[in-house]
Design a protein around this motif. Structure first.
Motif, short mmCIF file in Angstrom:
data_model
loop_
_atom_site.label_atom_id
_atom_site.label_comp_id
_atom_site.label_asym_id
_atom_site.label_seq_id
_atom_site.Cartn_x
_atom_site.Cartn_y
_atom_site.Cartn_z
N GLU A 75 10.81 -28.93 21.75
CA GLU A 75 9.42 -28.43 21.64
C GLU A 75 9.01 -27.63 22.88
O GLU A 75 8.24 -26.69 22.79
N HIS A 76 9.52 -28.04 24.03
CA HIS A 76 9.13 -27.37 25.28
C HIS A 76 9.60 -25.93 25.36
O HIS A 76 9.10 -25.17 26.17
N VAL A 77 10.58 -25.59 24.52
CA VAL A 77 11.13 -24.23 24.58
C VAL A 77 10.06 -23.21 24.19
O VAL A 77 10.01 -22.10 24.74
N ASN A 78 9.18 -23.60 23.29
CA ASN A 78 8.14 -22.67 22.82
C ASN A 78 7.25 -22.15 23.95
O ASN A 78 6.73 -21.04 23.87
N ASN A 79 7.06 -22.97 24.99
CA ASN A 79 6.24 -22.53 26.12
C ASN A 79 6.90 -21.41 26.91
O ASN A 79 6.23 -20.67 27.62
N LEU A 80 8.22 -21.32 26.80
CA LEU A 80 8.99 -20.43 27.67
C LEU A 80 9.46 -19.16 26.99
O LEU A 80 9.77 -18.18 27.66
N VAL A 81 9.55 -19.19 25.65
CA VAL A 81 10.20 -18.06 24.97
C VAL A 81 9.30 -17.48 23.88
O VAL A 81 8.42 -18.16 23.35
N LYS A 82 9.56 -16.19 23.57
CA LYS A 82 8.70 -15.49 22.60
C LYS A 82 8.94 -15.98 21.18
O LYS A 82 8.02 -16.18 20.42
N SER A 83 10.22 -16.13 20.82
CA SER A 83 10.51 -16.61 19.47
C SER A 83 11.89 -17.26 19.48
O SER A 83 12.70 -17.02 20.37
N ILE A 84 12.11 -18.08 18.45
CA ILE A 84 13.39 -18.79 18.35
C ILE A 84 14.07 -18.36 17.05
O ILE A 84 13.60 -18.67 15.96
N PRO A 85 15.17 -17.60 17.15
CA PRO A 85 15.88 -17.19 15.94
C PRO A 85 16.32 -18.41 15.13
O PRO A 85 16.68 -19.44 15.72
N ASP A 86 16.28 -18.28 13.80
CA ASP A 86 16.60 -19.41 12.91
C ASP A 86 17.93 -20.07 13.24
O ASP A 86 18.05 -21.29 13.28
N GLN A 87 18.94 -19.21 13.47
CA GLN A 87 20.28 -19.78 13.70
C GLN A 87 20.33 -20.62 14.97
O GLN A 87 21.00 -21.64 15.03
N LEU A 88 19.61 -20.14 15.99
CA LEU A 88 19.60 -20.90 17.24
C LEU A 88 18.80 -22.18 17.09
O LEU A 88 19.13 -23.22 17.67
N GLU A 89 17.75 -22.11 16.28
CA GLU A 89 16.93 -23.31 16.06
C GLU A 89 17.78 -24.41 15.43
O GLU A 89 17.69 -25.58 15.80
N LYS A 90 18.62 -24.02 14.49
CA LYS A 90 19.47 -24.99 13.81
C LYS A 90 20.42 -25.65 14.82
O LYS A 90 20.62 -26.87 14.81
N LEU A 91 20.96 -24.82 15.70
CA LEU A 91 21.87 -25.35 16.73
C LEU A 91 21.14 -26.30 17.67
O LEU A 91 21.67 -27.34 18.08
N MET A 92 19.90 -25.94 18.03
CA MET A 92 19.11 -26.81 18.91
C MET A 92 18.88 -28.16 18.27
O MET A 92 19.01 -29.21 18.90
N ILE A 93 18.52 -28.13 16.98
CA ILE A 93 18.24 -29.39 16.28
C ILE A 93 19.49 -30.26 16.23
O ILE A 93 19.44 -31.46 16.49
N SER A 104 28.06 -26.13 30.60
CA SER A 104 27.66 -25.91 29.21
C SER A 104 28.20 -24.59 28.66
O SER A 104 28.48 -23.66 29.42
N THR A 105 28.35 -24.53 27.36
CA THR A 105 28.64 -23.28 26.67
C THR A 105 27.35 -22.46 26.61
O THR A 105 26.29 -23.02 26.35
N ILE A 106 27.45 -21.16 26.90
CA ILE A 106 26.25 -20.31 26.85
C ILE A 106 26.36 -19.36 25.67
O ILE A 106 27.36 -18.64 25.53
N ILE A 107 25.32 -19.37 24.82
CA ILE A 107 25.32 -18.48 23.65
C ILE A 107 23.97 -17.78 23.49
O ILE A 107 22.97 -18.18 24.07
N GLY A 108 23.98 -16.72 22.70
CA GLY A 108 22.75 -16.04 22.31
C GLY A 108 23.03 -15.26 21.04
O GLY A 108 24.18 -15.23 20.58
N MET A 109 22.00 -14.66 20.45
CA MET A 109 22.21 -13.86 19.25
C MET A 109 22.40 -12.40 19.65
O MET A 109 21.65 -11.86 20.46
#
Ligand code: TXA
Ligand code: MG
Length: 315
Positions: free
Chosen positions: A64-82, A173-178
């Motif tokens: 939840e804290h990520v929302n304070n820091l970033v503009k948007s969360i791509p769906d695919q990354l959200e799934k990985l976060m969960i 950690s592994t670092i990824i992005g879209m």
């Protein structure tokens, strides 16, 4: 000299005052400061002697804290976060203004991760701000996997070392992005690529080690003090007969070699990952001229271990 202890409240108080505290994570120890306090973050760069073009990872207490820091969360990354948080996975998102440019080295994306170590999780929950934390080693040296590693190299430059025991995973950690709608890997690490592939096609960033997207991934990034050569161990020892050498092997023991470390006798990659940085540190203080290491199977955590060995061997 920084004291070492398990006092989470003390660590929280110091961090609240803008000071530097080393924190345990499941990957490696981090050197933490309030990510939203530019002066505190500057202290990290100074203590590590880290160039400012090498951006920092921001650690959060929960997704939840990520929302304070970033503009948007791509769906695919959200799934990985969960599914994969807390854990050894760092995600790149377009940053909001609240994240200081110093943290991202002026890049538009910020790297965020939720660590799994219970002590640091509790610490993050006590804080009202996220923690910027690179690995707690002087710039260019191998990452610390134990509180004593941090003390030996940064003890006189920081305020406290929160001791969480030896790191569970042992590599970063592994670092990824879209990128172009694909999950893109910028650094191999504690989350195997095979795991990410369960979520869709994965692309590996070209020139992983010198990618401008990830300016910290310089080739010699993990260099230990002793020269390291990577290859076939029988061949290397024969070619350098007469030299004082040490050997780092995956599972095989070598007869009659004084300085050798076997990463995992039973050939387990997770055990090898836990041991690799400690092995490089140990070889550094042995009475030898050169270290020989062999590559591991190029799968699972083996990919991340091999990546570190290859980088460490470039000089
Ligand atoms: O497991 C880990 O990731 C550990 C623990 C402490 O969390 N941290 C860690 O941090 O390894 P560090 O600073 O040693 O390595 C982070 C790498 C840097 O080399 C940097 O280039 C890359 O992450 N990075 C950070 N922010 C980035 C960004 N906005 N864009 C691209 N790469 C970034
Ligand atoms: Mg590092």
């Amino acid at each position: 000299m920084a004291s070492i202890g398990k006092d989470i409240s003390l660590a929280a108080r110091l961090l609240g005052e803008g000071r530097l505290v080393a924190i345990p994570t499941e990957t490696v120890y981090g050197l933490a400061a309030n990510a939203l306090n530019e002066v505190a973050v500057l202290g990290i760069f100074k203590a590590k002697n880290r160039p400012k073009f090498d951006p920092l990872i921001v650690h959060v207490a929960s997704a939840e804290h990520v929302n304070n820091l970033v503009k948007s969360i791509p769906d695919q990354l959200e799934k990985l976060m969960i599914d994969l948080w807390p854990g050894p996975l760092t995600l790149l998102f377009d940053k909001k203004e609240i994240v200081p440019d110093l943290v991202t080295s002026g890049l538009s994306r910020v790297a965020v991760r939720m660590p799994r170590h219970p002590i640091t999780q509790q610490l993050l929950q006590e804080l009202s701000f996220p923690l910027a934390a690179p690995s707690a080693n002087p710039f260019g040296y191998v990452s610390p996997t134990d509180a004593s590693h941090v003390e030996a190299q940064l003890g006189d430059k920081i305020d406290y070392i929160l001791d969480g025991g030896p790191a569970d995973i042992g590599i970063e950690s592994t670092i990824i992005g879209m990128e172009n709608d694909l999950i893109t890997v910028y650094r191999f690490g504690g989350t195997p690529v095979e795991k990410l592939e369960e979520y869709g096609e994965v692309s590996i960033a070209p020139n992983l080690s010198s990618n401008p997207q990830a300016p910290g991934m310089l080739k010699s990034h993990y260099a230990p003090g002793k020269p390291l050569m990577v290859g076939d161990l029988d061949e290397l020892t024969e070619r350098h007969h007469g030299k004082k050498y040490g050997i780092i092997s995956f599972c095989k023991k070598y007869e009659g070699v004084d300085h050798q470390i076997t990463l995992s006798q039973d050939g387990h990659l997770d055990e090898a990952a836990r041991n690799i940085f400690g092995a490089l540190r140990k070889m550094d203080v042995e009475d030898i001229e050169v270290v020989f290491a062999e590559l591991l199977p190029e799968e699972g955590l083996g990919r991340a271990i091999n990546d570190r060995l290859r980088r460490a061997s470039v000089r």
